[in-house]
Every structure is written in structure tokens, then in C-alpha cells.
Write an enzyme that holds these catalytic residues in place. Structure first.
Site, short mmCIF file in Angstrom:
data_model
loop_
_atom_site.label_atom_id
_atom_site.label_comp_id
_atom_site.label_asym_id
_atom_site.label_seq_id
_atom_site.Cartn_x
_atom_site.Cartn_y
_atom_site.Cartn_z
N THR A 39 -12.23 14.08 -1.99
CA THR A 39 -11.68 12.79 -2.39
C THR A 39 -11.36 12.69 -3.89
OG1 THR A 39 -12.69 11.58 -0.56
CG2 THR A 39 -12.15 10.30 -2.51
N TRP A 41 -10.37 14.74 -5.93
CA TRP A 41 -9.29 15.62 -6.35
C TRP A 41 -7.93 15.18 -5.85
CZ3 TRP A 41 -10.92 19.07 -9.84
CH2 TRP A 41 -12.29 19.36 -9.86
N ALA A 42 -7.91 14.17 -4.98
CA ALA A 42 -6.64 13.69 -4.44
C ALA A 42 -5.81 13.08 -5.56
CB ALA A 42 -6.88 12.67 -3.34
N GLN A 43 -4.55 13.48 -5.65
CA GLN A 43 -3.70 13.01 -6.75
C GLN A 43 -2.71 11.95 -6.32
OE1 GLN A 43 -1.77 16.38 -8.56
NE2 GLN A 43 -3.66 17.19 -9.45
N GLY A 45 -1.84 9.56 -3.81
CA GLY A 45 -2.09 8.14 -3.62
C GLY A 45 -2.44 7.81 -2.19
N GLU A 109 7.01 10.15 -1.72
CA GLU A 109 6.51 11.52 -1.53
C GLU A 109 7.19 12.13 -0.31
OE1 GLU A 109 2.28 11.80 -1.46
OE2 GLU A 109 2.07 11.40 -3.60
N ASP A 202 -18.64 23.03 7.31
CA ASP A 202 -19.97 22.89 7.90
C ASP A 202 -19.98 21.92 9.08
OD1 ASP A 202 -20.88 24.65 6.05
OD2 ASP A 202 -22.30 23.30 5.07
N ARG A 271 5.69 18.74 4.24
CA ARG A 271 4.99 19.84 3.57
C ARG A 271 5.12 21.18 4.28
NH1 ARG A 271 -0.57 16.70 1.75
NH2 ARG A 271 0.36 15.65 -0.06
N ARG A 367 0.25 16.91 8.52
CA ARG A 367 -0.06 15.61 7.95
C ARG A 367 1.04 15.12 7.01
NH1 ARG A 367 -2.38 13.83 3.19
NH2 ARG A 367 -3.13 15.89 2.54
N SER A 372 -4.12 10.86 4.05
CA SER A 372 -5.51 11.31 4.21
C SER A 372 -6.51 10.28 3.71
CB SER A 372 -5.73 12.65 3.52
OG SER A 372 -5.39 12.58 2.15
#
Length: 505
Positions: A39, A41-43, A45, A109, A202, A271, A367, A372
Site C-alpha cells: 500500500t 508504495w502505490a503511486q 491513485g 491512466e 504467504d 498494462r 487489472r 487496487s
């Protein structure tokens, strides 16, 4: 030491904290945290369709990006409930970027038909969302325990009734009537990923060993533009595709546009399309990166919108304002995961999953950008609502510990998965991967890698972010999901499931 709670949530990212906060007023909740996950590190938005933007348009874009493989009911829940969850996040104190009138700024995006991505700190949305949620968590009644989930507790009847915790100095137990996996994806099962090292699958391994089903594990999304730092393994800095949303373009090592003519949306194609185009370009040119050219974007826009990307580039001696920056695809997001219903319940009593570890069907085969964080907010609340209304009955029978164990050859596992189950796959390589993984034990990374490989082997066509060079087109007979479970000897097996039967009944 044994602790007791109504619900244990494993994971402190947006999905886990959202679930815990939604339960705090009615249930005794323990949040187990082994790190911050992906979370912060998400850039880019959070995508949200409101006002003049119809949620059904967001639904359509999500379906298109997902290659028609999404669950339409859950996508509808995602896009319709999303603005409400965003408003709640703002009420928790999240500070998003706004214009001079006070309205939320929205950007474009890849895969979106219109600007609907709200952002914070320019390109630091995940960090701001995480800050706001952790502040709300500290004000709540949720108890937080620091440690790794080393296993699950399972009753004689098969219900999950708690968690085995490794704090680094001791093993302890938390007994609970429900356990919620919010452990994120599988990034560290690959050599290079945009995920931190703690994100290694995990939760996937725990669910499998408890008898749960996985679905769509072959759909591993690679972000097209991770910063090429010269490192070949570990976490790589992300270069948000919002940079392309502001006008940056991709070029090969000869300076030619990569995406021109390849897709109607060019550099803002979904993507999977962009990542495959970059991989093919790199393979053709014998290069280990391509260039992202933002030199035509106004410097003031770059400084204001992308301070994180600017800083990452500066650390490798590149000036985003005046120089092209080296980028290459890296593992980014697992579109499949533990099979759940729309309220997070798996097919194992007492076990729930939410966020990237879960397969709700909202991402389909690929996605859509900035869905996310939205998924974590929406389905975190849905899981909390379900467990507020009804908890599994307490199982008083004897329990056994289902432990994760350790991987003896983690780098070899990562190398094998990266080599044979990356952007480009084929049957011969997948068979070689399966043979190599057979000798690598039963630790969590090996379990995750086998699940990806067996699903990718079973799906003999290409769609979304699963592309096989020996079966390069989508085939109607594969319009079904691939389900993975462990057999009695602990080996992953697959079966096909009609698209209408994705969710457990």
C-alpha cells in the site's frame, strides 16, 4: 502465550486495515502485521467515478482491461460503492490533491476512458492512504500484534480457528472465530518486483494448506514501467503510468515510439498490452530496458505531480525534466488468488480473504490501473459488514497447526518463476519450471510458484496478462477459470470452472 479474538486480520495494508476498522465497533479484532505491504508504495491513485463520470463507464473500462474475464456483479459493487469508500477515507483524514475551488483533482491512466484517478502528494497516494488508515487504526479499539503468520489453526471439522504467530522471539497462538487473509500478492516470488520483500505469497500458501481453492493464478500483471536501476532482483521503484497520462511516451533504444499504431490508446493502452510491447521491443533490440520520454511535459507539471518519481530518477543520476529515463517491466500485481465470494468467504469455514490475496473477479485477466486501492477499500468494508452481521460458530474441538515452513532455495525459486512464468510463456518452459520446482521443497515461495506454473500450464491460450507464445490467441474453449487446489500429497492440481461459477456457493 495464547490470545483470543473474534476476528484476526492478517495484514496491515489498505484491505486489512479497512476490514479491521469496519469491525472495530462490534467485534474484538486483532490485526497481525509483519510489515506495511504494498500500500505505501502505490503511486497512481484511486479510481472513482462520480459526478459527471458514470460508474457504468468505469465498469466498462474495468471489463475491457480484464479481457472480459471479470465477475460483473463484483465489478458493479466496486464502481458503485467506490465513491462512498473514498469519502469515508477522506473522513478518516486522508488528504487528496485538490484544485483552487476545493474539488478533487482527477487524472488519466492506462485503460481509462476519462480522468477519474484521484491522487495525493502528486504521486504518493499509497503513502497518504496508509498514513490516514493507520491514524484511524490507532484511534480505534483494534489491537495490533507485530509478527508473521507462521501457520493457521484448524479444527478437526476443517474450520480455521486461529493463527500461529512468529514474533521473531517466540511462537504464540491467536484463537478466533474468523481469520481474514489480507497479506497482499506474490511479488517476492519473482526476482524483480515493484512490491516490498515482505510480499511473498504467504496468504496464498496458508489458504492452500488449509484446503482452500485458488483461481486465476496464471494472471500475473507486470507493470510496464519500473525504473531500470541496473539491479536485476529485489524491489524496483515504480514509475506510475500517470506520467504517460500527462503526455510522456515510450521509445526504444533507437528513439522510435513503441506504442504508436499498436493500440488505439497508444501509450495509455491497458498494462498487459504495454508490457508485452516493451518485452517484445527489448527482445528484438537485445536491450535490458526502453526509454520513457517525458521531456515534452511541462517541468512544473512533473515537479508538482511526480515528486516520488523525480527523486527515484535522481538517485540513479537521471533528470526526469530533461532526460529520458530507463524503464522495464517488473512483476506488479496478482489478478487471481484465493477464491472468495463477494463478502470475502473462502470455501474453508472460518477463513476469509480480501485485497490482492483474494480473487473476487474484479480484475479478470488484467487489472485496470488504480483499481487496487479501491478494491481494498470496497471489499474490506464488505468483509467487515459480513462478519459484523454473522460470525462463524465457535469450534471447541481439538486443533492442529498448519505451518508454513521455510524455503531452502528462495533465489532458485525466484529465478525459475521469472524465467519461465514471466510476461512470455510457453509449454516447454512451463514444463521445465514444474520439473525444477519439484526439487525445491514445500515452503511458501515454492508453493506459490507451483500454483502459478500449474495454472499457466493448464491455460493453453492467451488473454490479459497471461500470454503463451505457443498459444498466442484466446480460444473459446478456455472461457473458463482455472482452479488450483492441493491434492492429498500436497501437490497442486487444476480443474476448469465456468465463468458463471467463479464465486463459491
Amino acid at each position: 502465550m495464547t490470545r483470543v479474538a473474534d476476528v484476526v486480520v492478517i495484514g496491515s495494508g489498505v484491505a486489512g486495515v479497512s476490514t479491521a476498522l469496519g469491525l472495530a465497533a462490534t467485534r474484538q479484532v486483532i490485526l497481525l502485521s509483519a510489515g506495511d505491504g504494498s500500500t505505501p508504495w502505490a503511486q497512481g491513485g484511486i479510481s472513482a467515478a462520480y459526478g459527471e463520470d458514470d460508474p457504468l463507464d468505469h465498469w466498462h473500462d474495468t471489463e475491457v482491461a480484464g479481457a472480459g474475464f471479470c465477475d460483473p456483479r463484483n465489478v458493479r459493487a466496486l464502481v458503485e460503492e467506490g465513491p462512498q469508500r473514498l469519502a469515508e477515507l477522506i473522513a478518516h483524514g486522508a488528504r487528496f490533491d485538490r484544485d483552487d475551488t476545493g474539488s478533487l483533482l482527477r487524472t488519466l491512466e492506462g485503460g481509462h476512458s476519462r480522468p477519474r484517478i484521484v491522487h495525493a502528494g502528486g504521486d504518493a497516494t499509497g503513502a497518504e492512504v496508509h498514513r490516514a488508515l493507520l491514524d484511524a487504526l490507532r484511534r480505534s479499539s483494534v489491537r495490533t500484534v507485530t509478527g508473521r503468520a507462521a501457520g493457521l489453526l484448524q479444527s478437526e471439522t476443517g474450520s480455521v480457528v486461529g493463527v500461529l504467530v512468529d514474533t521473531g522471539t517466540e511462537l504464540s497462538q491467536i484463537e478466533a472465530r474468523a481469520v481474514v487473509l489480507a497479506t497482499g500478492g506474490i511479488g517476492n516470488a519473482y526476482l524483480a518486483s515493484t512490491n516490498p520483500a515482505t510480499v511473498r505469497g504467504d496468504g496464498i500458501a496458508l489458504a492452500l494448506r488449509a484446503g482452500a481453492s485458488l483461481v486465476d493464478m496464471e494472471f500475473v500483471q507486470f507493470h510496464p514501467t519500473a525504473l531500470h536501476t541496473g539491479e536485476t532482483s529485489g524491489q524496483l521503484p515504480l514509475v506510475t503510468e500517470a506520467v504517460r497520462g500527462e503526455g510522456a511516451v515510450l521509445r526504444d533504444v533507437h528513439g522510435r515510439r513503441i506504442m504508436a499504431g499498436r493500440h488505439p490508446r497508444a501509450d495509455l493502452a491497458p498494462r498487459d498490452v504495454v508490457a508485452r510491447a516493451i518485452e517484445a521491443t527489448m527482445r528484438r533490440d537485445g536491450s535490458d530496458h526502453v526509454w520513457l520520454d517525458a521531456t515534452e511535459v511541462a517541468p512544473d507539471v512533473l515537479r508538482k505531480r511526480f515528486p516520488t518519481v523525480l527523486a527515484s530518477c535522481a538517485r540513479i543520476g537521471v533528470d526526469l525534466l530533461s532526460e529520458q529515463i530507463p524503464v522495464a517491466p517488473a512483476e506488479h500485481f496478482l489478478c487471481g488468488g484465493v477464491r472468495t465470494d463477494r463478502n470475502g468467504a473462502t470455501d474453508v469455514p472460518g477463513l476469509y480473504a480480501v485485497g490482492e490475496v483474494a480473487a473476487t473477479g474484479v480484475h479478470g485477466a488484467n487489472r485496470l490501473a488504480s483499481n487496487s486501492l479501491l478494491e481494498g477499500l470496497v471489499f474490506g468494508r464488505r468483509v467487515a459488514t459480513a462478519l459484523t452481521l454473522d460470525l462463524p460458530a465457535k469450534d471447541l474441538g481439538r486443533t492442529r497447526e498448519l505451518t508454513l515452513g521455510d524455503d531452502r532455495q528462495p533465489e532458485r525459486i525466484r529465478t525459475t518463476l521469472s524465467r519461465y512464468a514471466g510476461i512470455r510463456r510457453d509449454g516447454a518452459g512451463l514444463n521445465a519450471a514444474a520439473e525444477e520446482l519439484d526439487s525445491m521443497g514445500t515452503g511458501p515461495l515454492a508453493t506459490v510458484a507451483r500454483a502459478v506454473v500449474v495454472a499457466a500450464t493448464a491455460r493453453q491460450d492467451s488473454r490479459g496478462c497471461h500470454w503463451r507464445s505457443d498459444h498466442p490467441h484466446a480460444a473459446e474453449r478456455w472461457d473458463e477459470h482455472i482452479v488450483v487446489r492441493l491434492d492429498q500429497e500436497g501437490r497442486p492440481t487444476t480443474r476448469q470452472l465456468p465463468t458463471a461459477g467463479l464465486l463459491p456457493r
